[in-house]
Scaffold this motif. Structure first.
Motif, PDB file in Angstrom:
ATOM      1  N   SER A 144      32.941   4.293  -6.980  1.00 33.61           N
ATOM      2  CA  SER A 144      32.860   3.315  -6.045  1.00 33.61           C
ATOM      3  C   SER A 144      32.859   1.728  -6.734  1.00 33.61           C
ATOM      4  CB  SER A 144      31.396   3.712  -5.582  1.00 33.61           C
ATOM      5  OG  SER A 144      30.395   3.133  -6.520  1.00 33.61           O
ATOM      6  N   LEU A 145      32.691   1.841  -7.984  1.00 33.89           N
ATOM      7  CA  LEU A 145      32.863   0.624  -8.625  1.00 33.89           C
ATOM      8  C   LEU A 145      34.490   0.039  -8.986  1.00 33.89           C
ATOM      9  CD1 LEU A 145      29.885   0.787 -11.408  1.00 33.89           C
ATOM     10  CD2 LEU A 145      30.037  -0.725  -9.230  1.00 33.89           C
ATOM     11  N   GLY A 146      35.075   1.079  -8.394  1.00 28.59           N
ATOM     12  CA  GLY A 146      36.650   0.673  -8.599  1.00 28.59           C
ATOM     13  C   GLY A 146      37.273   1.165  -9.874  1.00 28.59           C
ATOM     14  N   LEU A 147      36.572   2.090 -10.478  1.00 28.91           N
ATOM     15  CA  LEU A 147      36.998   2.701 -11.796  1.00 28.91           C
ATOM     16  C   LEU A 147      37.751   3.987 -11.550  1.00 28.91           C
ATOM     17  CD1 LEU A 147      35.003   0.797 -12.993  1.00 28.91           C
ATOM     18  CD2 LEU A 147      34.486   2.466 -14.864  1.00 28.91           C
ATOM     19  N   PRO A 148      38.835   4.188 -12.321  1.00 27.79           N
ATOM     20  CA  PRO A 148      39.946   5.630 -11.876  1.00 27.79           C
ATOM     21  C   PRO A 148      39.186   6.834 -12.259  1.00 27.79           C
ATOM     22  CG  PRO A 148      40.440   4.672 -13.951  1.00 27.79           C
ATOM     23  CD  PRO A 148      39.397   3.810 -13.560  1.00 27.79           C
ATOM     24  N   THR A 149      38.241   7.318 -11.571  1.00 26.12           N
ATOM     25  CA  THR A 149      37.734   8.525 -11.615  1.00 26.12           C
ATOM     26  C   THR A 149      37.476   9.398 -10.263  1.00 26.12           C
ATOM     27  OG1 THR A 149      35.188   7.903 -11.361  1.00 26.12           O
ATOM     28  CG2 THR A 149      36.122   7.905 -13.654  1.00 26.12           C
ATOM     29  N   PRO A 150      37.472  10.575 -10.302  1.00 28.90           N
ATOM     30  CA  PRO A 150      37.439  11.311  -8.882  1.00 28.90           C
ATOM     31  C   PRO A 150      36.114  11.007  -8.137  1.00 28.90           C
ATOM     32  CG  PRO A 150      37.967  12.735 -10.770  1.00 28.90           C
ATOM     33  CD  PRO A 150      37.695  11.564 -11.277  1.00 28.90           C
ATOM     34  N   ASN A 151      36.285  10.794  -6.852  1.00 26.47           N
ATOM     35  CA  ASN A 151      35.142  10.414  -5.925  1.00 26.47           C
ATOM     36  C   ASN A 151      34.856  11.524  -5.262  1.00 26.47           C
ATOM     37  OD1 ASN A 151      33.436   8.940  -4.525  1.00 26.47           O
ATOM     38  ND2 ASN A 151      34.619   7.410  -3.733  1.00 26.47           N
ATOM     39  N   THR A 152      34.207  12.884  -6.184  1.00 28.97           N
ATOM     40  CA  THR A 152      34.020  13.966  -5.379  1.00 28.97           C
ATOM     41  C   THR A 152      33.073  13.728  -4.258  1.00 28.97           C
ATOM     42  OG1 THR A 152      34.265  15.066  -7.566  1.00 28.97           O
ATOM     43  CG2 THR A 152      33.298  15.946  -5.732  1.00 28.97           C
ATOM     44  N   LEU A 153      32.107  12.708  -4.376  1.00 29.54           N
ATOM     45  CA  LEU A 153      31.021  12.747  -3.199  1.00 29.54           C
ATOM     46  C   LEU A 153      31.543  11.589  -2.188  1.00 29.54           C
ATOM     47  CD1 LEU A 153      27.982  12.770  -5.402  1.00 29.54           C
ATOM     48  CD2 LEU A 153      29.118  14.840  -4.268  1.00 29.54           C
ATOM     49  N   SER A 154      32.648  11.149  -2.192  1.00 27.31           N
ATOM     50  CA  SER A 154      33.300  10.073  -1.323  1.00 27.31           C
ATOM     51  C   SER A 154      32.371   9.138  -1.053  1.00 27.31           C
ATOM     52  CB  SER A 154      33.747  10.769   0.038  1.00 27.31           C
ATOM     53  OG  SER A 154      34.438  11.983  -0.036  1.00 27.31           O
ATOM     54  N   LEU A 155      31.805   8.227  -2.161  1.00 31.87           N
ATOM     55  CA  LEU A 155      30.936   7.377  -1.889  1.00 31.87           C
ATOM     56  C   LEU A 155      31.815   6.052  -1.657  1.00 31.87           C
ATOM     57  CD1 LEU A 155      28.368   7.708  -5.025  1.00 31.87           C
ATOM     58  CD2 LEU A 155      28.222   8.615  -2.717  1.00 31.87           C
ATOM     59  N   ASP A 156      31.163   5.033  -0.913  1.00 29.18           N
ATOM     60  CA  ASP A 156      31.925   3.888  -0.596  1.00 29.18           C
ATOM     61  C   ASP A 156      31.705   2.918  -1.586  1.00 29.18           C
ATOM     62  OD1 ASP A 156      32.332   4.870   2.137  1.00 29.18           O
ATOM     63  OD2 ASP A 156      30.504   4.033   2.805  1.00 29.18           O
ATOM     64  N   PRO A 157      32.941   1.969  -1.590  1.00 30.42           N
ATOM     65  CA  PRO A 157      32.942   1.014  -2.625  1.00 30.42           C
ATOM     66  C   PRO A 157      31.798   0.073  -2.494  1.00 30.42           C
ATOM     67  CG  PRO A 157      34.899   1.021  -1.337  1.00 30.42           C
ATOM     68  CD  PRO A 157      33.891   1.987  -0.763  1.00 30.42           C
ATOM     69  N   ALA A 158      31.313  -0.342  -3.831  1.00 28.85           N
ATOM     70  CA  ALA A 158      30.292  -1.355  -3.875  1.00 28.85           C
ATOM     71  C   ALA A 158      30.602  -2.195  -5.109  1.00 28.85           C
ATOM     72  CB  ALA A 158      28.960  -0.559  -4.183  1.00 28.85           C
ATOM     73  N   GLY A 159      30.002  -3.584  -5.167  1.00 25.85           N
ATOM     74  CA  GLY A 159      30.263  -4.482  -6.153  1.00 25.85           C
ATOM     75  C   GLY A 159      29.346  -4.194  -7.290  1.00 25.85           C
ATOM     76  N   ARG A 160      28.238  -3.612  -7.229  1.00 26.07           N
ATOM     77  CA  ARG A 160      27.090  -3.117  -8.019  1.00 26.07           C
ATOM     78  C   ARG A 160      26.431  -2.105  -7.664  1.00 26.07           C
ATOM     79  NH1 ARG A 160      27.034  -7.850 -11.595  1.00 26.07           N
ATOM     80  NH2 ARG A 160      27.762  -9.642 -10.819  1.00 26.07           N
TER      81      ARG A 160
END
Length: 477
Positions: A131-147
């Protein structure tokens, strides 16, 4: 979770509402322990929820695997879970577990196996990083966030929270999603899961008390104590933490928690790579989050007294409800402190049950026969047996605890996927030759060896919905 008590909080905050109670309140934290004293009794509200049907659990006849063991993994199932029995105002919510393993003791109650790989605490860290933009799997499909701020509330099970919406309106209104904790559902195991983004079978923190393989001694990884030579945290839990990975990607993760845990063995094992921000009171922690988020894009804040109150007085007790109200207001205050574009996630390491049926190992010669060391905790016991004694111990415990606990061999637990998809062979010796995992309101205590722990009301560690289901609340600014 149980351990020494550096910041015991006095019982009750008289004549104080949720806001007033926050001022100066200290949190006992992840080593929160109860001083020896008279046994305390709280309401026995019973184990909330129920498991789901299973696909069976096969025995391995005591064979010691030579390769990592693969087991069935639960798939997520949407739908209601029964609320706490006998508790007013309980409400259903989405479940996070799926296909389960049949109970070896044959009592008609199925283990609630964690949903590793789909909806477990092990899936949260990578999703937060994504969600912070790092290259890891987003298994829980969390939306992007700045912090991102992760608020970890020790012992705040999802079913427990759902039972008392009026005591925590801010959190209860947002209870729409749950995760499963992992096995055992204990604090050091869950902290390591959150710290590594891996299931217990991979990080090796497989209980509160585990055997040091080949040394004939027990290691308490909550207190980080063992007879003989000290245990190196980097050796006992060697996996790279998510915080070390964050730091390598230019993120400066911050951990806001009581000062007494800074530098402990458990902190080193599970929080390597974090910048520790000591904060003892609720006010200090809220302010710590506010200040940390100015410079860091990832902050974790911890609160432990919901768990402490549950252990001492039982979940649902007035003391527990007071702590629930404090956490609810604390979450609201942290939300107000978030910078624009930030997300707050609230979760827990485990839930809890209130015990009414205590089996005392120290007063049962039949259960002691052939057992060299009793490890784990009251809801997930590791039985380390004398050479050649494992089959007899298995049979004795299985018959003695029929209808009260799942009694399995090490291999059965591994094959059932209790510890995850894989179990590293180097961790096999940490697991008991036999495991006894109570369900319902049963616990296995040791009144002589563990007098404080044996006097508690609330416990956790097992594979029941009340202990496994934890909330995942998302709040955005």
């Amino acid at each position: 979770m149980i351990g020494p008590d550096p910041h015991m909080v006095p019982d009750g905050v008289p004549d104080a509402g949720p806001d007033a109670a926050l001022d100066g309140v200290r949190d006992a934290g992840p080593d929160a322990a109860l001083h020896p004293g008279p046994s305390v009794h709280g309401p026995n509200l019973g184990p909330p929820g129920a498991g789901r049907p299973s696909d069976g659990l096969g025995a391995v006849d005591g064979a010691r695997p030579s390769e990592p063991v693969a087991g069935p993994v639960a798939e997520p199932v949407a739908g209601p879970v029964a609320g706490p029995q006998g508790v007013p105002d309980a409400k259903p919510f989405a479940a996070a577990a799926g296909p389960l393993s049949a109970p070896p003791s044959g009592a008609g109650v199925e283990p609630f196996v964690p949903a590793y790989g789909t909806a477990s605490l092990a899936d949260l860290p990578g999703s937060l990083l994504a969600s912070l933009g790092l290259p890891t799997p987003n298994t829980l499909s969390l939306d992007p966030a700045g912090r991102v701020c992760l608020f970890l509330v020790d012992g705040l099970g999802a079913e427990l929270l759902a039972a008392y919406p009026d005591a925590a309106p801010f959190l209860s209104e947002r209870l729409r999603r749950t995760l499963t904790a992992g096995f055992p559902s204990s604090t050091p195991t869950s902290l390591a899961t959150l710290g590594t983004g891996a299931p217990p079978g991979e990080h090796g923190m497989l209980g509160i008390q585990m055997a040091v393989p080949g040394e004939g001694r027990l290691f308490n990884c909550l207190r980080w104590t063992a007879p003989g030579l000290p245990i190196d945290p980097d050796v006992w839990q060697p996996a790279e933490t998510v915080y070390e990975r964050m730091a390598a990607q230019g993120v400066d993760p911050v951990y806001v928690a009581p000062a007494s845990f800074d530098g402990t063995g458990l902190t080193q094992a599970v929080y390597r790579g974090m910048r520790y921000w000591a904060a003892d009171t609720v006010d200090e922690r809220v302010e710590g989050v506010r200040r940390a988020l100015r410079d860091s894009s990832f902050v974790t804040v911890y609160y432990g007294d919901v768990d402490r109150a549950g252990h001492e007085s039982g979940w649902g007790s007035p003391e527990w409800l007071e702590q629930l109200a404090i956490v609810d207001r604390m979450a609201e205050r942290i939300t107000e402190a978030l910078p624009p574009g930030s997300a707050l996630y609230v979760t827990a390491d485990h839930g809890m049950i209130n015990a009414a049926d205590k089996v005392d190992f120290d007063r049962r010669p039949d259960l002691r026969e052939g057992v060299l060391m009793l490890g784990g905790d009251a809801r997930a016991r590791h039985l380390y047996t004398a050479p050649g004694a494992a089959p007899a111990v298995y049979d004795t415990w299985r018959e003695a605890l029929r209808g009260r606990a799942w009694v399995v061999t090490r291999e059965e637990a591994a094959d059932a996927g209790w510890f995850g998809r894989r179990l590293r062979t180097e961790w096999l010796g940490r697991i008991g030759d036999v495991m006894a995992v109570p369900y319902g309101d049963c616990v296995i205590v040791a009144s002589e060896a563990e007098p404080v722990e044996s006097s508690l009301v609330g416990y956790h560690g097992s594979l029941t919905p009340a202990e496994q289901n934890v909330p995942l609340l998302e709040i955005r600014r």
